[in-house]
Enzyme design. Structure first.
Site, PDB file in Angstrom:
ATOM      1  N   GLU A  24       0.888  -1.327   0.052  1.00 29.65           N
ATOM      2  CA  GLU A  24       0.072  -0.041  -0.029  1.00 29.65           C
ATOM      3  C   GLU A  24       0.880   1.212   0.070  1.00 29.65           C
ATOM      4  O   GLU A  24       0.565   2.295  -0.651  1.00 29.65           O
ATOM      5  CB  GLU A  24      -0.956  -0.001   1.212  1.00 29.65           C
ATOM      6  CG  GLU A  24      -2.032  -1.208   1.209  1.00 29.65           C
ATOM      7  CD  GLU A  24      -3.086  -1.063   0.243  1.00 29.65           C
ATOM      8  OE1 GLU A  24      -3.045   0.030  -0.561  1.00 29.65           O
ATOM      9  OE2 GLU A  24      -3.732  -2.012  -0.030  1.00 29.65           O
TER      10      GLU A  24
ATOM     11  N   ASP B 263      -4.068 -10.039  -8.416  1.00 32.86           N
ATOM     12  CA  ASP B 263      -4.365  -9.155  -9.574  1.00 32.86           C
ATOM     13  C   ASP B 263      -3.269  -8.460 -10.151  1.00 32.86           C
ATOM     14  O   ASP B 263      -2.854  -8.417 -11.356  1.00 32.86           O
ATOM     15  CB  ASP B 263      -5.538  -8.201  -9.161  1.00 32.86           C
ATOM     16  CG  ASP B 263      -5.364  -7.473  -7.798  1.00 32.86           C
ATOM     17  OD1 ASP B 263      -4.291  -7.866  -7.409  1.00 32.86           O
ATOM     18  OD2 ASP B 263      -6.331  -6.508  -7.260  1.00 32.86           O
TER      19      ASP B 263
ATOM     20  N   GLU C 270     -18.088  -7.399  -3.212  1.00 33.41           N
ATOM     21  CA  GLU C 270     -16.756  -7.657  -2.978  1.00 33.41           C
ATOM     22  C   GLU C 270     -16.601  -9.338  -3.587  1.00 33.41           C
ATOM     23  O   GLU C 270     -15.626  -9.332  -4.284  1.00 33.41           O
ATOM     24  CB  GLU C 270     -16.082  -7.758  -1.562  1.00 33.41           C
ATOM     25  CG  GLU C 270     -16.007  -6.257  -1.207  1.00 33.41           C
ATOM     26  CD  GLU C 270     -14.710  -5.774  -2.103  1.00 33.41           C
ATOM     27  OE1 GLU C 270     -14.892  -5.220  -3.007  1.00 33.41           O
ATOM     28  OE2 GLU C 270     -13.385  -5.384  -1.476  1.00 33.41           O
TER      29      GLU C 270
ATOM     30  N   GLU D 264     -12.204  -0.683 -10.068  1.00 38.38           N
ATOM     31  CA  GLU D 264     -11.897  -1.538 -11.172  1.00 38.38           C
ATOM     32  C   GLU D 264     -12.802  -1.569 -12.613  1.00 38.38           C
ATOM     33  O   GLU D 264     -12.421  -1.567 -13.789  1.00 38.38           O
ATOM     34  CB  GLU D 264     -11.497  -2.876 -10.653  1.00 38.38           C
ATOM     35  CG  GLU D 264     -10.269  -2.939 -10.122  1.00 38.38           C
ATOM     36  CD  GLU D 264     -10.228  -2.615  -8.455  1.00 38.38           C
ATOM     37  OE1 GLU D 264     -11.430  -2.219  -8.039  1.00 38.38           O
ATOM     38  OE2 GLU D 264      -9.279  -2.569  -7.943  1.00 38.38           O
TER      39      GLU D 264
HETATM   40  C1  DMJ Z   1      -6.174   0.081  -5.061  1.00 37.49           C
HETATM   41  O1  DMJ Z   1      -5.533   0.350  -4.198  1.00 37.49           O
HETATM   42  C2  DMJ Z   1      -5.567  -0.620  -6.183  1.00 37.49           C
HETATM   43  O2  DMJ Z   1      -6.307  -0.371  -7.415  1.00 37.49           O
HETATM   44  C3  DMJ Z   1      -5.081  -2.016  -5.989  1.00 37.49           C
HETATM   45  O3  DMJ Z   1      -4.330  -2.699  -6.920  1.00 37.49           O
HETATM   46  C4  DMJ Z   1      -6.244  -2.898  -5.641  1.00 37.49           C
HETATM   47  N1  DMJ Z   1      -7.082  -2.280  -4.561  1.00 37.49           N
HETATM   48  C5  DMJ Z   1      -7.278  -0.640  -4.816  1.00 37.49           C
HETATM   49  C6  DMJ Z   1      -8.649  -0.494  -5.499  1.00 37.49           C
HETATM   50  O4  DMJ Z   1      -9.467  -1.492  -5.510  1.00 37.49           O
END
Ligand code: DMJ
Length: 546
Positions: free
Chosen positions: A130, A270, A363, A384
């Site tokens: 993060e 992902d 989710e 997304e």
């Molecule tokens: C964001 O912090 C980024 O896109 C990450 O790759 C996945 N989670 C969140 C958004 O959903």
């Protein structure tokens, strides 16, 4: 008049319940009259773009007024909270969106405040993932915009402080990489290094989502260590792939054993896929292209049940979870970048059908029962789906994607808008609001919505009209393909003697001698694309040909 989307449901034998569900949901969503009534016209697109801008300021001003300098806004109670490290996370994550919107005044004020006030020599244990994607990515993109006349957002008084902060922060993350596998610990203390009791288990996304930010930092500073550790981490993960070329979700960074062997394209994995393709696009490093090609082929073979994606055991390929999870929705956008547009269109339609059913994507959505997965009922303002909508509109210019954008905007305005910003939805069936606003709402969700409608109007922004091609980080941060970053002149800039810390600041300026695009690199990248498995013209080709 738009035609209903073409359905092509491929029977694969292995997943018939999913196929039935696909057909039912898709039919419900795509039958004439079931979707939004009329297509978005160019003049409506302009209004929608302005509405998105208002949305941004409602949330950004709410944050600045009620939460800043804490990390995030509590938009229902109009308070703030420290959620990541206590250094004005939402401001840092929002800086390049401010620049994109052309708000020079707030962008300059934000950059100046961050440069003067943010410090990382603090006793805080933070997530490496993060901190990298939100803080380091936010600092680097803002630095690259503020220091470059060609962006139209240059800040004359800017002294490179955000780059210095980036170096300081990345150095504080480095102790996390001191593991036998090269895959970093999930968290690190910014003052003392890795805590004694820190878990040795991390996610694949955690180890595979560092290359862009760390690579850019290395190339801006001539200090290769950041790029090297990020690459070693990707190699550490990829070396442990299964015989099927699948990766699991969690791994022990000391032993290299997979502790969670579910392979998928969503949660915990992902952005591993995202960063191997984007690292190739930005840096031209063909090792990443090779990994992407192999990983992508395996994902399409074992995880793809057209139009959905499921989770399987990485070794046997046996289905473990017939679930849609909301993080999967970035995938069609990634497929556009790779030039594989047809399956992206079908998958996006399926994912959007879930959005239409509830007004948001939960989710987790169980594909076997066609219900919201218990315990995964929330929509925390994720970007997304709109991200993929933007890329598909960019690739196809099909105005149906503007209808999708309008629907998403309407849901956010109707159910998520709250007194001081936008609220998480704690249950997509009740639309109950939750007192939280993740910083990625301003870094990504609003950014992609705005870009979508701006593109329809006739784009007036640095991504579409700026001096460089831009790669978006997984947090939506703009990383430009400048010659300095793409390393078109390696000898001059990367392995030269103008190392970071020379004291004269020259290493963060682009040398006139290095300003020419290196034809050889461009040609070699194009040639490598003939080996790419995709046939549809896509952004990957556009990117290297321009
Ligand atoms: C964001 O912090 C980024 O896109 C990450 O790759 C996945 N989670 C969140 C958004 O959903």
């Amino acid at each position: 008049m738009m035609q209903p989307m073409r359905l092509r449901l491929r029977r694969q034998g292995r997943a018939s319940p999913l196929l039935c569900l696909s057909a039912a949901i898709l039919a419900a969503a795509l039958l004439p009259g079931a979707a939004v009534a009329d297509g978005v016209t160019p003049s409506e697109a302009r209004l929608l773009r302005d509405e998105v801008k208002d949305m941004f300021y409602h949330a950004f001003d709410g944050y600045m007024q009620h939460a800043f300098p804490l990390d995030e806004l509590r938009p229902l109670s109009c308070q703030g909270e420290d959620s990541l490290g206590g250094y004005a996370l939402t401001l840092i994550d929002s800086l390049d969106t401010l620049a994109l919107l052309g708000d020079k005044e707030r962008f300059a004020a934000g950059v100046e405040w961050v440069g003067k006030n943010v410090r990382f020599d603090i006793n805080k244990t933070v997530s490496v993932f993060e901190t990298n994607i939100r803080i380091l990515g936010g600092l680097l993109s803002a630095h690259l915009i503020a220091s470059d006349y060609a962006t139209g957002m240059e800040i004359e008084s800017y002294d490179g402080q955000l780059l210095h902060l980036s170096v300081d922060l990345a150095q504080r993350l480095l102790p996390a990489f001191d593991t036998p596998t090269g895959i970093p610990f999930g968290s690190v203390n910014l003052l003392y290094g890795v805590d004694d009791d820190e878990s040795k288990i991390t996610s694949t996304a955690g180890g595979g989502t560092l290359t862009l930010e760390f690579g850019v930092l290395s190339r801006l500073t001539n200090n290769t260590v950041f790029e090297q550790v990020a690459k070693k981490s990707v190699r550490g993960i990829w070396a442990r792939r299964s015989k099927l070329n699948l990766v699991g979700a969690h791994i022990n960074v000391f032993t290299g054993e997979w502790t969670q062997k579910d392979a998928g394209i969503g949660t915990s994995i992902d952005s591993f896929y995202e960063y191997v393709l984007k690292a190739y696009l930005l840096f031209g490093d063909e090792e990443y292209l090779y990994v992407f090609q192999e990983a992508y082929k395996a994902a399409m073979h074992y995880l793809h049940h057209d139009p959905w994606y499921i989770e399987v055991n990485m070794n046997s390929g046996a289905t473990v979870w017939p679930l849609f999870n909301s993080l999967q929705a970035f995938w069609p956008g990634l497929q556009v970048l790779a030039g594989d547009v047809d399956p992206a269109i079908r998958t996006h339609a399926a994912f959007f059908s879930v959005w239409k059913k509830y007004g948001f994507t939960p989710e987790g959505f169980n594909l076997a029962t066609s219900t919201v997965q218990n315990g995964q009922r929330s929509y925390p303002l994720r970007p997304e789906l709109i991200e993929s909508t933007y890329w598909l509109f960019k690739a196809t210019r099909d105005y149906r994607y503007l209808d999708v954008g309008r629907d998403i905007l309407a849901s956010l305005q109707y159910a998520a808008k709250c007194p001081c910003g936008y609220c998480h939805i704690s249950d997509v069936e009740t639309h109950k609001q939750d007192d939280h606003m993740e910083s990625f709402f301003l870094a990504e969700t609003v950014k992609y919505l705005w870009l979508l409608f701006d593109l329809a109007v006739g784009p007036d922004n640095i991504v579409e009209n700026g001096p460089y091609k831009y790669i978006f980080s997984t947090e939506g941060h703009l990383l430009p393909a400048t010659p300095e970053i793409t390393l078109v002149d390696e000898h001059c800039l990367y392995f030269g003697d103008r190392g970071y810390g020379s004291g004269d600041g020259s290493s963060i300026q682009q040398s006139a001698n290095c300003a020419q695009f290196d034809e050889r690199r461009t040609v070699s990248s194009q040639n490598s694309l003939s080996n790419v498995l995709f046939t549809t013209r896509g952004y990957i080709k556009e990117f290297v040909q321009d």
